[in-house]
Design an enzyme around this catalytic site. Structure first.
Site, PDB file in Angstrom:
ATOM      1  N   ALA A 138       0.839  -1.206   0.000  1.00 35.24           N
ATOM      2  CA  ALA A 138       0.000   0.000   0.000  1.00 35.24           C
ATOM      3  C   ALA A 138       0.876   1.258   0.000  1.00 35.24           C
ATOM      4  CB  ALA A 138      -0.994  -0.036   1.149  1.00 35.24           C
ATOM      5  N   CYS A 139       0.525   2.232   0.854  1.00 38.11           N
ATOM      6  CA  CYS A 139       1.231   3.525   0.808  1.00 38.11           C
ATOM      7  C   CYS A 139       2.712   3.406   1.101  1.00 38.11           C
ATOM      8  CB  CYS A 139       0.614   4.494   1.812  1.00 38.11           C
ATOM      9  SG  CYS A 139      -0.982   5.051   1.292  1.00 38.11           S
ATOM     10  N   SER A 140       3.132   2.311   1.746  1.00 37.72           N
ATOM     11  CA  SER A 140       4.547   2.171   2.100  1.00 37.72           C
ATOM     12  C   SER A 140       5.343   1.417   1.042  1.00 37.72           C
ATOM     13  CB  SER A 140       4.682   1.462   3.444  1.00 37.72           C
ATOM     14  OG  SER A 140       4.255   2.319   4.466  1.00 37.72           O
TER      15      SER A 140
END
Ligand code: CO8
Length: 374
Positions: A155-157
């Site tokens: 995801a965002c990471s």
């Protein structure tokens, strides 16, 4: 000395953008139509009336003013409220691969490299457009890179996890150079009819080149001093889209097959998690936070970033210490901290230190300490 250098970055920005006002106008037209259509049921208490959105709320709650998108007309049409992206034939480059190649070429140019100098490709992002073949292998083929490629999703990471993966592979000796790209069409997974989240995301692609010190051809850029990752399971940011959806006709189009979140809980739980990650990472590398020239944080929420930066730096952050791209780009998932780094790294002087940090669904967070090396 880690002997791994971040020598190039690239940024593909879509040509179309949607302002808060344009998005809110479309949302509010949809609300008006819905409430008119269901007026009797609303009056009888059988259906809940929808509430309009507001640009003032969006900017104050998130810092977002606008977002770049791959297709504007579909998003702002109150009868569609979804980007319209025609399917391509298998003989054409897929759209994620095309965005990736654009960002990758810029990163290669900055590093003074040709595609055939690269040993491996990672596509690290939140939303992959198909199950297989891997988008990264398509990018590898389009650029003419030998070696190997794989996709990963945290995801965002995803970008910081991709950087640590490349960093570890270079340090272990299995490769000398890697290209890591983050193509994100977040609007494809966003429910534009959901008042709580319709404003959050935008589309973009970023790219990063990592090289072993022995093979750097151009400017050394930034030494990767150290990386650290952390994950902790949470349902507060979730998307249940997946290959099993089609096996249950009753639930396959339900709201949870797009992005959903408990934004307040995410805010409350992720701020301490990320601040502690960065502070402990710095301490273990004997770096005082007062010695940081800048932090390039994940771009999800301006207020959240101000709090994290204040906890880490011990002072109210200004735009120089903690630059934001949220106003123009909104949340672009894995690409956010890399956009901030790409746009705000040129003024670094030899020896100056900074931290690239991402955080998001999982929960997941990654910290990358970098030092200007030339
Ligand atoms: N317009 C006007 N008012 C609104 C709106 C709106 N659009 N939306 C909500 N409100 C109202 C609410 O009704 C509420 O009113 P009241 O107080 O009367 O009940 C009030 O505003 C406050 O609502 P919230 O508590 O929801 O608002 P917040 O101040 O918490 O702000 C945010 C909402 C901006 C969402 C904020 O909570 C936030 O940003 N939190 C952090 C979220 C975060 O970082 N998430 C990371 C997600 S990204 C990620 O991990 C990647 C996922 C993969 C990408 C997928 C691509 C799609």
């Amino acid at each position: 000395m880690s002997q791994v250098y971040l020598t190039g970055t690239g940024l593909f920005t879509p040509s179309e953008s949607v302002s808060n006002d344009e998005l809110v106008d479309s949302f509010n037209a949809f609300v008006e139509n819905f409430n008119a259509e269901h007026a009797d049921a609303i009056a009888a208490g059988e259906v809940e009336a929808l509430t309009p959105s507001s640009s003032a709320f969006i900017e104050k709650a998130s810092g977002i003013k606008s977002r770049f998108v791959m297709n504007k007309s579909g998003i702002v049409d109150p009868d569609t409220m979804c980007p319209q992206i025609p399917e391509r034939s298998n003989d054409e480059p897929s759209i994620l691969a095309e965005m990736s190649v654009n960002a990758a070429q810029q990163a290669l140019d900055e590093a003074g490299l040709e595609a055939n100098d690269i040993d491996a490709v990672i596509v690290a992002c939140s939303n992959l457009q198909r199950a297989y073949p891997a988008i990264s292998i398509e990018v590898q083929g389009l650029l003419g890179i030998e070696g190997f490629a794989f996709d990963m999703n945290v995801a965002c990471s995803s970008a910081t996890f991709g950087v640590q993966t490349g960093f570890d592979m270079i340090r272990s000796g299995s490769i000398k150079r890697i290209l890591m790209v983050n193509p994100e069409i977040c609007t494809g997974h966003l429910n534009f009819r959901d008042r709580d989240s319709h404003f959050i995301f935008g589309d973009v692609a970023t790219a990063v080149i990592l090289e072993h010190g022995d093979v750097v051809k151009g400017d050394k850029g930034f030494e990767v001093v150290d990386t650290r990752l952390i994950t902790q399971f949470s349902n507060n940011i979730r998307n249940n889209f997946g290959f099993l959806n089609r096996t249950n006709a009753e639930t396959r189009d339900a709201r949870d097959k797009l992005f959903v979140q408990e934004g307040r809980k995410v805010f409350r739980e992720v701020v301490p998690m990320v601040s502690e990650l960065i502070l402990s990472h710095l301490a273990d590398n004997n770096i005082q936070s007062s010695n940081l020239r800048r932090v390039w944080l994940h771009q999800a929420n301006r207020n959240m970033n101000d709090l994290i930066a204040k906890k880490v730096l011990g002072q109210d952050p200004n735009d120089d210490l903690q630059p934001t791209v949220l106003d123009q780009y909104a949340n672009t998932s894995s690409a956010g901290s890399i956009i901030a780094f790409h746009k705000h790294k040129e003024d670094f002087k030899n020896g100056e230190l900074g931290v690239i940090c991402s955080f998001g669904a999982g929960y997941s967070a990654g910290s990358v300490i970098v030092r200007r090396a030339s």
